[in-house]
Each structure stands twice: as structure tokens, then as C-alpha cells.
Design an enzyme around this catalytic site. Structure first.
Site, mmCIF file in Angstrom:
data_model
loop_
_atom_site.group_PDB
_atom_site.id
_atom_site.type_symbol
_atom_site.label_atom_id
_atom_site.label_comp_id
_atom_site.label_asym_id
_atom_site.label_seq_id
_atom_site.Cartn_x
_atom_site.Cartn_y
_atom_site.Cartn_z
ATOM 1 C CD GLU A 67 -1.481 -2.366 1.869
ATOM 2 O OE1 GLU A 67 -0.250 -2.549 2.012
ATOM 3 O OE2 GLU A 67 -2.317 -3.219 2.202
ATOM 4 C CG LEU A 68 4.876 3.390 2.028
ATOM 5 C CD1 LEU A 68 4.112 4.633 2.474
ATOM 6 C CD2 LEU A 68 5.987 3.078 3.031
ATOM 7 C CE LYS B 193 24.641 -4.637 0.018
ATOM 8 N NZ LYS B 193 23.564 -5.570 0.359
ATOM 9 C CD1 TRP C 12 20.874 -9.485 -4.053
ATOM 10 C CD2 TRP C 12 20.762 -9.354 -6.283
ATOM 11 N NE1 TRP C 12 21.559 -8.353 -4.446
ATOM 12 C CE2 TRP C 12 21.509 -8.250 -5.808
ATOM 13 C CE3 TRP C 12 20.562 -9.477 -7.668
ATOM 14 C CZ2 TRP C 12 22.041 -7.290 -6.662
ATOM 15 C CZ3 TRP C 12 21.096 -8.508 -8.512
ATOM 16 C CH2 TRP C 12 21.827 -7.435 -8.013
ATOM 17 C CG HIS D 290 22.311 3.334 -12.414
ATOM 18 N ND1 HIS D 290 21.241 2.484 -12.422
ATOM 19 C CD2 HIS D 290 23.413 2.549 -12.376
ATOM 20 C CE1 HIS D 290 21.677 1.235 -12.366
ATOM 21 N NE2 HIS D 290 22.988 1.253 -12.344
HETATM 22 N N1 GLN Z 1 22.914 -8.576 -17.635
HETATM 23 C C1 GLN Z 1 22.205 -7.813 -16.683
HETATM 24 C C2 GLN Z 1 21.506 -6.656 -17.368
HETATM 25 O O1 GLN Z 1 22.022 -6.132 -18.277
HETATM 26 C C3 GLN Z 1 23.115 -7.288 -15.609
HETATM 27 C C4 GLN Z 1 22.349 -6.532 -14.555
HETATM 28 C C5 GLN Z 1 23.192 -6.130 -13.376
HETATM 29 O O2 GLN Z 1 24.384 -6.239 -13.367
HETATM 30 N N2 GLN Z 1 22.591 -5.635 -12.335
HETATM 31 O O3 GLN Z 1 20.444 -6.226 -16.989
#
Ligand code: GLN
Ligand code: ZN
Length: 752
Positions: free
Chosen positions: A9-10, A103, A556, A689
Site C-alpha cells: 500500500e505504501l 546498502k 539475492w 543510472h
Molecule cells: N545482464 C544484466 C543486465 O544487463 C546485468 C544486470 C546487473 O548487473 N545488475 O540487466
């Protein structure tokens, strides 16, 4: 409790608010409802000491920045409400960059890094803990506010210059904490929990002295308030006695990660103090072995008495999913082996009552628990003799059986005949709305599988054609079929289960749904061959195949707790190694293994790191062990701190290593140059990014700088990471510039 809410919900409320679809008041209403739910559900389960101020709209470290007035000047200048400013610190605003993120200890949760400088004017703004406390009171709960401790807060901060010492600000910060305690006490708080998670890391003497000093000050600021010091994510180690001498009424210890602390703590505890025993694993999803926990706890109960012992999860429940109640598709066996957030509170209640009453009354519950654990322990789904046999037959020779890099490089150069500075990408291309929609329909059963496959094929066709047009040297199929690099493989391997709603907050409104690795891992069938083969059939240029590495699969996921992680990782390496061999047989000349999480799996304590790195690197080598010399292995790791682990990176011995580098301006290559790194390297030259498009000129300059550290013959040209979160409109021009820059660089003779 997991603050994102059982139905996320958040997340929904935050994203609607950011998009301007709901007003701030509506967001606050959702947040308040969540807090109400969490408190009532904990109270009805029987939790005696209820926390408050554990909720956050984005991040509790960011909350602490606001609480103590550590708001950098660039945000203070923004003319906006305090709520908008809060989100500006988290996400940026126009040209104003947000706080950096990293992290939270060894979890997958990310916090915003406080910025503290000698100019930071700390100033109390107690609104949030106060209103959370009062709100709980209005619902009839006298809750215990949770605060991040001053020393951990400062140690989490980024020094404003390399020589900056974050603890220099402690004195000024403590004045604010003292005021805060007074304010909370005046509002009626009778108890407080102060977290110092850094105590589970290697603390030096200066840091320990800072903790001691801060506790002396805090305790005298609010002598009537019952203070709990919470430590978690590991044991406090050799500092245990020093910690127990602090003027707190209660000490919380993580007895899941460090059960050996209990005996010493029981012996050293001051006569009036209590212990809070963190016995329920809040970092993993397994049902507790209740009788084993009772055996662990009983000696402390006998020695200290019931009123000096409390039972608790090992740490916050932030890191586990909300509740099993929402998993409708999970089979009964697996479900019986698990406990998520709500179920863990139930386990605490059972433990409390079983320890307090005559255990015979609890016989039934405890017997049922034992049966479940026995079933898990002997299940054929967990223990697969084939996997054990294959691992046993491997021995250690396998990790060392490839030829030397020089021999391999020669065979690969002949096979691939690539130019200097070959261009490539890291694997994924934009995941468009159409692909996501098709996947959703296919999962819901409204799109038939053939139709879905057709959509993916068309996407791959476009992706290959676009890469050819761009003039990239080594192509990829684009990973359109993968929702997530770990989940995609987990869904197809034996030994893994995926949940429907097992969401865990990663940062802000972002959640991940870690797969559950419950049993011996093996392949049911080849996973990635089909898509690679389809893509390679469309072009004469080499198509690099993509695999997720064993350590990343491990880090993960929620991992089984009934055998060492090293062994689980080797099973993963074996399965992924078979996949690599199949790819080679299908004709793949280049295989990339993504180890995005290898570095983040590092244990918090330095003493435990070498062993982890040893087996993590062994597992990587195991994946490639049986590949021919002429098959080129790429490793991808999207981070830039390699200094401390460079010797292990060398031992991975990937033919080509692609890393994140654009943000550090290639300075990190010095570490590779210093270590005389002999293999090929692809330092990222396009920060995927960032929303900024790099120009060809900028990329060319980065390449020139890289060539000062690594000779051109061993350099690759690629982005920092995969492109799946970008749009085609962003990606195409950036890659065009990347290819142009590589070509110009090839033609130039300067600087080499
Ligand atoms: N092969 C993945 C991608 O290109 C690598 C992602 C990652 O390193 N976080 O999405
Ligand atoms: Zn990456």
C-alpha cells in the site's frame, strides 16, 4: 513490521503522490493506516512491547537526518513544504541532486547517506517520533519509540572530505539527542529503543569510546526513561562486556547470527539489567525450531528469572515479507516450512507461552513444529542424491582446469577477430510497456504461451537490428524474457520457489521479491539457450550469452539455513556451469556471467571476508571450468570499489571484466594497473543510472583516460550496466555516441 504494507500500500500511495494523483493528506492517511494495522496486528498476536517510529515514508536514516537537522544547504534553499523537501533529499529535485544511497549493512535494503560537515548545524525537529508516539497513544498503545543511535548515524554518514572524521560531530549531535529524549519523556514515553547496529561490525577503540560517551550522556538526559540498546546483524564480539556495562536497562542481542553471546552475556549482565534475546531469524524465512530455541533460552531464564528476559526477532522485520497468508499458490509442504513477518510474531508468542507455562500444555504445538522440521529435513525436494553425487565427483581440481589467460586469449582472438576497443552492452535493453504487459497477461493466463513467445521474438528481432545499425561489435539478445535476472533463473531451477507477494523493501517505494532457495539446486532443462540461439540466427556478429552468476543467485535469494552457504553456492555454480556448457555447444563464442552481488555478499566482519571471497571466486571459476579456451568468458560487476578485493578479482580470471567506472572518472582503474591486471577490462563509459546523455566527446575522453591505465588492446567499450530501466529514446543516442567515440579512439594515436 515490514513498512511497505502487506499489499504494498505504501508503494502505491507514494507513487501516486509523486505523480500528483493524490494530495499529501491522502499519503499521510495511508501511512497512518499502516501504522495502525502493524500495531494492532502485533498487539493481537500478543506482543508485549510495541515499537513506534519504526515506520518511515522512505527511509529511517533519512528520517534521522531530518530529526537532527542534518539537511544539506542545497535542500534548505528549496522553497517547498517539509514533506516535499524530505522527498527531494531522497529523489532529487530539478537540478538538485539527492543524497547518495548505499546498502544497509549486509541487507538488500538501501539507506540514504547522511551528509555531515563541520558546518552542519544540528537542530532538533522531533515532529515525527512525537506524532508517531502520540498517535499510538490515541489508539491505546503506549509504544516504545525506536531511534537510530548517534554513533551509528554518524558512522553511516559520508565524510565531507577524504580525511574527514565523522565522529568529530558527535558532541554537537549529542546535544540534540539529549533534547529529543527530554521531549519524548515529556510526551509520556516511558521507554526508548536506541539502535547501534555498528556494534556488530569491527569497532575500533575510538568508536567504542564514542558509544560509551554517548550512552553516558543519553542515560543522564532521561534518567526516568527505560533505555534499550539494540544490536543486530551479528554479535558484538570482543566488545560484549564493554557493551553490557553501558547504562541501559535492556540489551538486545542477535542470537540467530551469534548464539554464542548468550552465555557470556548472562554471566556479565548487571543485576538490574534485562536481556532481549533476538532468537527468531528476521533475516530469513524459515519456520523456527522452537524446541531448539527453548533449549537455548532456558539457561538464561533460570539464571536471570523471567522478568529479566525478553524474546524478540533478531532484528527488524523490515527484511522479510509480510505474511504467508497471502500466498495462495504455494504448496502445503513448503508453506509449512516457512515463517514470514506475521508468522514470526506468532512464533514469539508460542515461545513465550511455552516457556512460561508447563511445557506439556504446549506439547501439541511443539510436536507439530518438530514434525514439520523433520519433514523438511528428510524431504526429497530438499535433498537430491544426484546433486550430492555430482558435487562429490567434482573435487577441487575443477576450478583450476582452464588454460592460462594468454593461451585462451589467443584462441579467442582467432575465433572472434574483433577490432581494438570492441563495443558491446551489458545485456538488457529497455523493458518496454508492451513487454511488461505481455508478460503480465501470459502469467495471468490471458495470453497464450505461443503468442508470448512471438512477442519476445519480435522484440529480439528489433533489438538485434538496432544494434547492427548502431555498429556495435558484440551484440546481445536484450533479456526481454527476464522479469528479473535472479528470479528468471530461479523460476526454472529445481530447489527454488517464488512467491506471489513476498515483497521486501529495497529502497523508497522499490521492492524486490527474493526467490526462496529451499533445496538442492539443479537444472530441469536448459534455460537460456532458446533465446540465445534465436538471436544468433539473426546476425553474423557474435551474440554474447547472459547468465546470472551463482553468488548473485545466492545473495539475492532467501537461502536455506540447513547447510553452509558455500555448499549451496557450489550447487548453483554446478547448475549454471551446465548451462554455460550447453550455450557453448549451441555455438556461443562469448558468455557473460553477471556477479552483480558478489561484493555485497561480503561479511560485515573483516575476519570472515577472506573465506567468503575464497568460495565465491571458486564458484565463479567452477561455472567456467569446463569451457573451451576459445569460448570467451565475460564477468560483469556493477560497482566500482575493487581496491580491497582486487586479488580476488584477479583470481576470478575472467577473460573480460566489465565494471562500473564512468562515475569515478576512471580513477578506479589505478587499482587494476597497480595489481598489473593481465586480462581484458570493460570500464563502463556510460552511466546508465543517470538521465544525462553522454556526448561522444565525453566518452572519448574517458577512453583516453582509461588507456593511461590499461593498454588499448585489452580495453572494451561498454555502458556501466544493463539498459532495462531506460527507454529506447535514451539508449539509442547514447550508444551511438559510444560507438562513435570508440571509432575515433581507434583512429587516434595520442596518449597511448
Ligand atoms: N545482464 C544484466 C543486465 O544487463 C546485468 C544486470 C546487473 O548487473 N545488475 O540487466
Ligand atoms: Zn550491472
Amino acid at each position: 513490521m515490514p513498512r511497505i504494507g502487506k499489499g504494498r500500500e505504501l508503494k502505491a500511495a507514494l507513487e501516486s503522490y509523486w505523480d500528483g494523483r493524490i494530495p499529501a493528506a491522502e499519503l499521510q492517511r495511508v501511512a497512518s493506516d499502516l501504522r495502525h494495522q502493524h500495531l494492532t496486528s502485533a498487539a493481537t498476536t500478543g506482543v508485549d512491547v510495541l515499537p513506534c517510529n519504526d515506520f518511515s515514508l522512505y527511509d529511517h536514516v533519512l528520517d534521522t537526518c531530518v530529526l537532527v537537522g542534518a539537511i544539506p544547504e542545497r535542500f534548505m534553499r528549496l522553497e517547498m513544504s517539509s514533506l516535499e523537501r524530505y522527498f527531494a533529499m531522497a529523489r532529487g529535485s530539478g537540478e538538485v541532486r539527492p543524497l547518495a544511497m548505499t546498502k544497509w549493512f549486509d541487507t538488500n535494503y538501501h539507506y540514504l547517506i547522511p551528509e555531515i560537515s563541520p558546518d552542519t548545524q544540528f537542530k532538533l525537529c522531533a515532529e515525527k517520533p512525537l506524532s508517531d508516539f502520540r498517535e499510538a497513544l490515541s489508539w491505546g498503545f503506549c509504544a516504545r519509540p525506536v531511534l537510530l543511535g548517534p554513533v551509528s548515524f554518524l558512522l553511516l554518514a559520508k565524510p565531507d572530505r577524504p580525511s574527514g572524521r565523522p565522529l568529530d560531530a558527535l558532541e554537537r549531535l549529542l546535544a540534540v539527542y539529549e533534547q529529543l529524549l527530554g521531549v519524548l519523556e515529556a510526551a509520556g514515553a516511558r521507554a526508548l529503543q536506541i539502535d547501534e547496529p555498528f556494534l556488530a561490525t569491527d569497532m575500533d577503540d575510538v568508536q567504542m569510546a564514542a558509544v560509551e560517551w554517548s550512552w553516558a550522556r543519553l542515560a543522564s538526559a532521561a534518567p526516568a526513561v527505560d533505555l534499550t540498546l539494540a544490536t543486530y546483524f551479528g554479535g558484538v564480539g570482543e566488545n560484549l562486556e564493554r557493551v553490557l556495562r553501558l547504562p541501559a536497562s535492556e540489551f538486545h542481542l542477535d542470537l540467530v547470527r551469534a548464539p554464542e553471546q548468550l552465555e557470556a552475556a548472562t554471566a556479565a549482565l548487571a543485576p538490574a539489567a534485562r536481556l532481549s534475546l533476538g532468537v527468531i531469524d528476521a533475516r530469513n524465512v524459515w519456520a523456527d525450531d522452537l524446541q531448539a530455541t527453548m533449549r537455548l533460552v532456558e539457561p538464561a531464564l533460570v539464571r536471570l528469572g523471567h522478568d529479566r528476559v525478553r524474546l524478540a526477532p533478531s532484528c527488524s522485520l523490515l527484511h522479510v515479507p509480510y505474511s504467508l497468508a497471502h500466498e495462495r499458490r504455494m504448496d502445503r509442504d513448503l508453506r509449512s516450512w516457512l515463517a514470514f513477518g506475521e508468522e514470526k510474531l506468532g512464533e514469539l508468542q508460542t515461545l513465550k507461552e511455552a516457556l512460561a507455562a508447563a511445557p506439556t500444555r504446549w506439547r501439541e504445538v511443539l510436536d507439530a513444529n518438530r514434525e514439520v522440521l523433520q519433514a523438511r529435513g528428510t524431504s526429497r525436494r530438499v535433498h537430491d542424491p544426484d546433486v550430492a553425487a555430482r558435487l562429490a565427483s567434482l573435487g577441487n581440481v575443477d576450478i583450476a582446469c582452464r588454460s592460462s589467460y594468454a593461451t585462451r586469449a589467443q584462441a579467442q582472438a582467432q575465433r572472434l577477430s574483433l577490432p581494438d576497443l570492441p563495443t558491446t552492452t551489458i545485456g538488457s535493453f529497455p523493458q518496454t510497456q508492451e513487454i511488461r504487459a505481455a508478460r503480465r497477461e501470459w502469467t495471468d493466463g490471458t495470453l497464450d504461451p505461443q503468442e508470448y513467445e512471438h512477442t519476445l521474438e519480435e522484440e529480439i528481432r528489433t533489438t538485434i537490428a538496432r544494434q547492427e545499425r548502431l555498429g556495435l561489435d558484440v551484440l546481445v539478445h536484450g533479456e526481454a524474457e527476464r522479469n528479473d535476472m535472479v528470479a528468471y533463473f530461479a523460476e526454472q531451477l529445481r530447489g527454488f520457489a517464488v512467491t506471489e507477494h513476498g515483497w521486501v523493501q529495497s529502497y523508497g517505494s522499490r521492492c524486490v521479491k527474493p526467490p526462496i532457495l529451499f533445496g538442492d539446486v539443479s537444472r530441469r532443462h536448459p534455460v537460456s539457450i532458446r533465446w540465445w540461439r534465436f538471436a544468433q540466427g539473426l546476425t553474423n556478429r557474435p551474440v554474447k550469452a547472459m547468465l546470472t552468476g551463482p553468488v548473485t543467485m545466492l545473495v539475492w535469494s532467501f537461502v536455506r539455513d540447513d547447510q553452509p552457504r558455500e555448499l549451496t553456492a557450489r550447487q548453483l555454480a554446478l547448475a549454471i556451469g551446465e548451462e554455460a556448457l550447453d550455450l557453448e555447444r549451441a555455438g556461443a563464442a562469448i558468455i557473460q556471467i553477471d556477479e552483480a552481488a558478489l561484493r555485497e555478499g561480503l561479511p560485515l566482519r573483516r575476519a570472515a571476508q577472506p573465506d567468503y571471497l575464497r568460495w565465491a571466486v571458486d564458484c565463479f571459476r567452477l561455472v567456467c571450468a569446463r569451457l573451451q579456451d576459445s569460448t570467451q568468458v565475460h564477468a560483469h560487476m556493477c560497482y566500482s570499489q575493487f581496491d580491497e578485493i582486487i586479488e580476488h578479482i584477479l583470481r576470478m580470471d575472467a577473460d573480460v571484466l566489465s565494471i562500473e567506472a564512468s562515475r569515478s572518472d576512471m580513477r578506479l582503474l589505478q587499482a587494476f594497473a597497480d595489481a598489473a591486471y593481465p586480462n581484458q577490462l570493460g570500464p563502463g563509459v556510460y552511466d546508465v543510472h543517470s538521465l544525462r546523455q553522454p556526448s561522444a566527446h565525453e566518452i572519448e575522453a574517458l577512453l583516453a583516460r582509461a588507456e593511461r591505465h590499461i593498454p588499448r588492446e585489452r580495453l572494451w567499450v561498454n555502458p556501466d550496466c544493463g539498459l532495462k530501466t531506460r527507454t529506447w529514446e535514451q539508449v539509442l543516442p547514447a550508444l551511438e555516441h559510444l560507438v562513435t567515440a570508440a571509432k575515433r579512439r581507434r583512429a587516434s594515436t595520442d596518449g597511448t
